[in-house]
Design a protein around this motif. Structure first.
Motif, PDB file in Angstrom:
ATOM      1  N   LEU A  61       0.828  -1.207   0.000  1.00 52.00           N
ATOM      2  CA  LEU A  61       0.000   0.000   0.000  1.00 52.00           C
ATOM      3  C   LEU A  61       0.864   1.259   0.000  1.00 52.00           C
ATOM      4  N   GLU A  62       1.995   1.209   0.695  1.00 48.08           N
ATOM      5  CA  GLU A  62       2.927   2.342   0.690  1.00 48.08           C
ATOM      6  C   GLU A  62       3.514   2.578  -0.698  1.00 48.08           C
ATOM      7  N   ARG A  63       3.569   1.528  -1.512  1.00 45.16           N
ATOM      8  CA  ARG A  63       4.184   1.616  -2.836  1.00 45.16           C
ATOM      9  C   ARG A  63       3.157   1.709  -3.962  1.00 45.16           C
ATOM     10  N   ALA A  64       1.915   1.904  -3.601  1.00 48.21           N
ATOM     11  CA  ALA A  64       0.889   2.051  -4.640  1.00 48.21           C
ATOM     12  C   ALA A  64       1.227   3.258  -5.504  1.00 48.21           C
ATOM     13  N   MET A 118       3.248  -3.489  -8.022  1.00 50.77           N
ATOM     14  CA  MET A 118       2.139  -2.560  -7.811  1.00 50.77           C
ATOM     15  C   MET A 118       1.844  -1.744  -9.074  1.00 50.77           C
ATOM     16  N   ALA A 119       2.888  -1.347  -9.792  1.00 44.96           N
ATOM     17  CA  ALA A 119       2.679  -0.636 -11.059  1.00 44.96           C
ATOM     18  C   ALA A 119       1.983  -1.549 -12.067  1.00 44.96           C
ATOM     19  N   ALA A 120       2.410  -2.803 -12.128  1.00 44.57           N
ATOM     20  CA  ALA A 120       1.787  -3.759 -13.051  1.00 44.57           C
ATOM     21  C   ALA A 120       0.331  -4.025 -12.658  1.00 44.57           C
ATOM     22  N   ALA A 121       0.044  -4.084 -11.365  1.00 45.38           N
ATOM     23  CA  ALA A 121      -1.327  -4.327 -10.908  1.00 45.38           C
ATOM     24  C   ALA A 121      -2.243  -3.163 -11.308  1.00 45.38           C
ATOM     25  N   ALA A 122      -1.748  -1.938 -11.193  1.00 45.93           N
ATOM     26  CA  ALA A 122      -2.550  -0.783 -11.610  1.00 45.93           C
ATOM     27  C   ALA A 122      -2.829  -0.844 -13.108  1.00 45.93           C
ATOM     28  N   GLU A 123      -1.826  -1.209 -13.894  1.00 46.48           N
ATOM     29  CA  GLU A 123      -2.022  -1.349 -15.338  1.00 46.48           C
ATOM     30  C   GLU A 123      -2.979  -2.490 -15.650  1.00 46.48           C
ATOM     31  N   TRP A 124      -2.882  -3.575 -14.897  1.00 45.02           N
ATOM     32  CA  TRP A 124      -3.792  -4.707 -15.064  1.00 45.02           C
ATOM     33  C   TRP A 124      -5.235  -4.249 -14.865  1.00 45.02           C
ATOM     34  N   ARG A 162       4.854 -11.912 -10.249  1.00 51.08           N
ATOM     35  CA  ARG A 162       4.361 -12.558  -9.041  1.00 51.08           C
ATOM     36  C   ARG A 162       5.267 -12.192  -7.871  1.00 51.08           C
ATOM     37  N   ILE A 163       4.651 -12.100  -6.707  1.00 43.96           N
ATOM     38  CA  ILE A 163       5.404 -11.879  -5.470  1.00 43.96           C
ATOM     39  C   ILE A 163       5.143 -13.090  -4.580  1.00 43.96           C
ATOM     40  N   LEU A 164       6.151 -13.943  -4.464  1.00 46.06           N
ATOM     41  CA  LEU A 164       6.121 -15.134  -3.611  1.00 46.06           C
ATOM     42  C   LEU A 164       7.343 -15.032  -2.702  1.00 46.06           C
ATOM     43  N   LEU A 224       8.476  -4.841  11.548  1.00 48.03           N
ATOM     44  CA  LEU A 224       7.823  -5.389  10.358  1.00 48.03           C
ATOM     45  C   LEU A 224       7.770  -4.391   9.205  1.00 48.03           C
ATOM     46  N   SER A 225       8.780  -3.548   9.123  1.00 48.43           N
ATOM     47  CA  SER A 225       8.952  -2.667   7.966  1.00 48.43           C
ATOM     48  C   SER A 225       9.856  -3.385   6.979  1.00 48.43           C
ATOM     49  N   LEU A 226       9.526  -3.293   5.712  1.00 47.92           N
ATOM     50  CA  LEU A 226      10.330  -3.919   4.675  1.00 47.92           C
ATOM     51  C   LEU A 226      11.694  -3.241   4.603  1.00 47.92           C
ATOM     52  N   THR A 227      12.750  -4.031   4.710  1.00 50.44           N
ATOM     53  CA  THR A 227      14.102  -3.472   4.694  1.00 50.44           C
ATOM     54  C   THR A 227      14.934  -3.956   3.512  1.00 50.44           C
ATOM     55  N   ASP A 228      14.456  -4.942   2.787  1.00 47.89           N
ATOM     56  CA  ASP A 228      15.221  -5.517   1.681  1.00 47.89           C
ATOM     57  C   ASP A 228      14.989  -4.704   0.402  1.00 47.89           C
ATOM     58  N   ALA A 229      16.061  -4.097  -0.110  1.00 49.64           N
ATOM     59  CA  ALA A 229      15.951  -3.200  -1.273  1.00 49.64           C
ATOM     60  C   ALA A 229      15.482  -3.939  -2.520  1.00 49.64           C
ATOM     61  N   ALA A 230      15.966  -5.156  -2.741  1.00 50.42           N
ATOM     62  CA  ALA A 230      15.570  -5.911  -3.931  1.00 50.42           C
ATOM     63  C   ALA A 230      14.077  -6.246  -3.881  1.00 50.42           C
ATOM     64  N   THR A 231      13.590  -6.599  -2.707  1.00 49.07           N
ATOM     65  CA  THR A 231      12.164  -6.893  -2.561  1.00 49.07           C
ATOM     66  C   THR A 231      11.336  -5.629  -2.757  1.00 49.07           C
ATOM     67  N   ALA A 232      11.805  -4.507  -2.234  1.00 50.67           N
ATOM     68  CA  ALA A 232      11.095  -3.234  -2.421  1.00 50.67           C
ATOM     69  C   ALA A 232      10.988  -2.902  -3.909  1.00 50.67           C
ATOM     70  N   GLU A 233      12.060  -3.125  -4.641  1.00 53.00           N
ATOM     71  CA  GLU A 233      12.040  -2.858  -6.087  1.00 53.00           C
ATOM     72  C   GLU A 233      11.048  -3.784  -6.800  1.00 53.00           C
ATOM     73  N   ARG A 234      11.041  -5.052  -6.429  1.00 51.41           N
ATOM     74  CA  ARG A 234      10.075  -6.000  -7.015  1.00 51.41           C
ATOM     75  C   ARG A 234       8.647  -5.589  -6.686  1.00 51.41           C
ATOM     76  N   LEU A 235       8.448  -5.121  -5.459  1.00 53.86           N
ATOM     77  CA  LEU A 235       7.116  -4.708  -5.032  1.00 53.86           C
ATOM     78  C   LEU A 235       6.660  -3.463  -5.790  1.00 53.86           C
ATOM     79  N   ASP A 236       7.565  -2.529  -6.036  1.00 55.77           N
ATOM     80  CA  ASP A 236       7.241  -1.351  -6.851  1.00 55.77           C
ATOM     81  C   ASP A 236       6.763  -1.775  -8.235  1.00 55.77           C
ATOM     82  N   LYS A 237       7.473  -2.697  -8.856  1.00 55.36           N
ATOM     83  CA  LYS A 237       7.107  -3.179 -10.194  1.00 55.36           C
ATOM     84  C   LYS A 237       5.770  -3.922 -10.158  1.00 55.36           C
TER      85      LYS A 237
END
Length: 189
Positions: A32-35, A178-184, A149-151, A163-176
């Motif tokens: 939700l923070e990355r929407a 959320m952007a793809a979900a909005a386009e979907w 997919r996010i698994l 419980l704050s996300l600290t992994d940069a690679a995961t944050a980048e995947r999550l950004d992508k």
């Protein structure tokens, strides 16, 4: 002419874990923070729903069930975040899917764009739960986003003590994601 209002996406989000310190709740908050801009998010707590019972339904939808159906119908996109319990999805999330599938017609999932993600301390990253959820929703004519997919496996290493996300690679995947979900969601307008 292109209108900014056409870019507005209303997203309904639910996490299938009710545990206070849930990695899936944390993943939902991070998502939700990355929407993307223009995505308006609303959370719904599926634990407020009674378990599906035809006798309860026959007496009339409880208020929480009516609220769920209205929220799913109104959303341009539904984001479901699922843990994996015993190689399947949690009852609370399946229950929300089941209630949403009930009359009036068209049922709430019919033609609805949906994005699924999940997190677990284990290695499989909720693959089996996501497959079961995808199958249930596809059977109800929902449009489940195929990729990305996010698994998230090893979730304990991706979030801090708060419980704050600290992994940069995961944050980048999550950004992508959320952007793809909005386009979907925009594809099905």
């Amino acid at each position: 002419m292109h209108s900014p209002a056409m870019d507005h996406i209303s997203m309904l989000a639910m996490a299938g874990s009710q545990r206070r310190r849930s990695f899936n709740g944390a993943l939902l908050r991070a998502a939700l923070e990355r929407a993307p801009a223009g995505v308006v998010c609303r959370e719904f707590d599926p634990s407020c729903l009674p378990f599906y019972d035809g006798d309860v339904e026959a007496a009339g939808d409880p208020d929480t069930v009516a609220e769920l159906k209205t929220a799913v119908h109104a959303a341009d996109l539904v984001l479901l975040v699922t843990p994996e319990y015993n190689a399947g999805l949690p009852a609370v999330l399946k229950n929300a899917v089941d209630w949403g599938s009930r009359p009036p017609r068209p049922q709430a999932w019919d033609g609805k764009p949906v994005a699924i993600m999940g997190a677990t301390p284990g290695r499989l990253g909720t693959a089996l739960a996501q497959r079961a959820l995808r199958e249930s929703l596809t059977g109800l004519n929902a449009h489940v986003m195929p990729q990305p997919r996010i698994l998230l496996g090893g979730a304990g290493t991706l979030f801090d003590e708060d419980l704050s996300l600290t992994d940069a690679a995961t944050a980048e995947r999550l950004d992508k994601f959320m952007a793809a979900a909005a386009e979907w969601a925009r594809r099905f307008r």
